[in-house]
Enzyme design. Structure first.
Site, PDB file in Angstrom:
ATOM      1  NE  ARG A 110     -17.293 -32.238 -66.751  1.00  0.00           N
ATOM      2  CZ  ARG A 110     -16.002 -31.883 -66.866  1.00  0.00           C
ATOM      3  NH1 ARG A 110     -15.619 -31.073 -67.833  1.00  0.00           N
ATOM      4  NH2 ARG A 110     -15.098 -32.325 -66.008  1.00  0.00           N
ATOM      5  CG  HIS A 137     -14.393 -32.020 -60.748  1.00  0.00           C
ATOM      6  ND1 HIS A 137     -14.817 -33.216 -61.289  1.00  0.00           N
ATOM      7  CD2 HIS A 137     -13.488 -31.512 -61.638  1.00  0.00           C
ATOM      8  CE1 HIS A 137     -14.198 -33.421 -62.431  1.00  0.00           C
ATOM      9  NE2 HIS A 137     -13.392 -32.411 -62.670  1.00  0.00           N
ATOM     10  CD  GLN A 140      -8.900 -32.935 -61.307  1.00  0.00           C
ATOM     11  OE1 GLN A 140      -9.343 -33.038 -62.442  1.00  0.00           O
ATOM     12  NE2 GLN A 140      -7.624 -33.164 -61.012  1.00  0.00           N
ATOM     13  NE  ARG A 300     -10.409 -36.796 -62.974  1.00  0.00           N
ATOM     14  CZ  ARG A 300     -11.161 -35.942 -63.677  1.00  0.00           C
ATOM     15  NH1 ARG A 300     -10.651 -34.791 -64.058  1.00  0.00           N
ATOM     16  NH2 ARG A 300     -12.427 -36.202 -63.964  1.00  0.00           N
TER      17      ARG A 300
END
Ligand code: CP
Ligand code: NVA
Length: 313
Positions: A110, A137, A140, A300
């Site tokens: 990240r 992202h 996600q 997720r």
């Protein structure tokens, strides 16, 4: 690559979400569903493997779901907290990558800058997974479309409106949405549109998949008749100093009951979380029975287990 090992022919990364074509994505969602339905069948696929999670920004969902997911698959996760020093500050990113590839079998990162992620990936001959950057992202958005597929059955032609900032989340919804043949409508205030290059690339893919990409100004126009209404924070991590200015700019972009009521009768509300009730969404919408935010969060886990399975086995 280590000096002693033979070159690995195909090192697979997940850096942008453009890595998989529509057919591969369909197959990927089948695998995610299979892993979700039969977790016990997959509990040794990462046996003996270690992955590191390097995070320059805070996280609840991404860190937890990767750590739990790696453990569920029989592997080990080691968290490297980089929230107080940026990658590259203490030593070059290239050296970090070339050290890590000697010890671990994968990197989940990240980062503030997509470029840092790409530098890690270029220099480490092990899979690198984007756990959020300034531009994308992907984990996600994969979980979000998987959640929508569970809810509506088919993604092809599904109408999703994203209302708010043209940020990393918006970019990933466009990128994955185009690949699954969805109709993605984005409404942002002037000056906060998604990157033109990403929109153009998604539009090209959508032309092949039968999907549709529309960049609009009006939230009402975007939301009219859609099955899914999505929003994200107005100030992303790292943009805290702009919060007040952004609250003014986005004042007309709140997903409230009046806006949500213009979506289809069976519409659902999505948010990647963390959320600010009273800003980008009202408590009435996000906490309503139509909100599927916790299904997204649960998925997720299953979807990232499928990502790890795809890239590491
Ligand atoms: N949605 C998401 O990525 O949440 P975290 O920032 O808590 O990981
Ligand atoms: N756009 C948000 C997403 C958080 C999951 C951010 O980057 O902070």
């Amino acid at each position: 690559m280590s000096a002693t090992s033979a070159p690995v022919e195909t090192k697979h990364d997940l850096l942008t979400g453009t890595e998989w074509n529509p057919a591969q994505l369909r197959e990927f969602f089948r695998l995610a569903a299979e892993i979700k339905a039969h977790p016990d069948r997959y509990c040794t696929v990462l046996a003996g493997r270690v992955l590191t999670l390097i995070f320059e920004k805070p996280s609840l969902r991404t860190r937890m779901t990767f750590e739990v997911g790696i453990a569920n698959l029989g592997g080990t996760a080691i968290f490297l907290d980089h929230t107080s020093t940026r990658l590259g500050e203490r030593e070059p990113i290239r050296d970090i990558a070339r050290n890590l590839e000697r010890w671990v079998q994968g990197i989940v990162a990240r980062v503030f800058k997509q470029k840092a992620l790409e530098e890690l990936a270029r220099n480490a001959n092990i899979p690198v997974i984007n756990a959020l950057s300034d531009r994308f992202h992907p984990c996600q958005a994969l979980a979000d479309f998987f959640t929508l597929q569970e809810r509506f059955g088919a993604l092809s032609g599904l109408k999703l409106a994203y209302v708010g900032d043209g940020n990393n989340m918006c970019h990933s919804l466009l990128t994955i949405g185009a690949r699954v043949g969805a109709d993605v409508r984005v409404a942002t205030p002037e000056g906060y549109e998604p990157e033109e290059k990403i929109v153009a690339a998604a539009s090209r893919v959508a032309r092949e998949t039968g999907g549709k990409i529309e960049i609009l100004r009006s939230p009402e126009e975007a939301v009219a008749g859609v099955q899914a209404v999505y929003t994200d924070v107005w100030a992303s991590m790292g943009q805290e100093a702009e919060a007040a200015e952004r609250e003014r700019a986005f004042a007309d972009y709140q997903v409230d009951e009046a806006l949500f009521s213009q979506a289809a009768r069976d519409a659902v509300f999505l948010h990647c979380l963390p959320a600010h009730r009273g800003l980008e969404v009202t408590g009435g919408v996000i906490d309503s029975p139509r909100s599927i935010i916790y299904d997204q969060a649960e998925n997720r886990l299953h979807v990232q287990k499928a990502v790890l399975h795809t890239l590491l086995t």
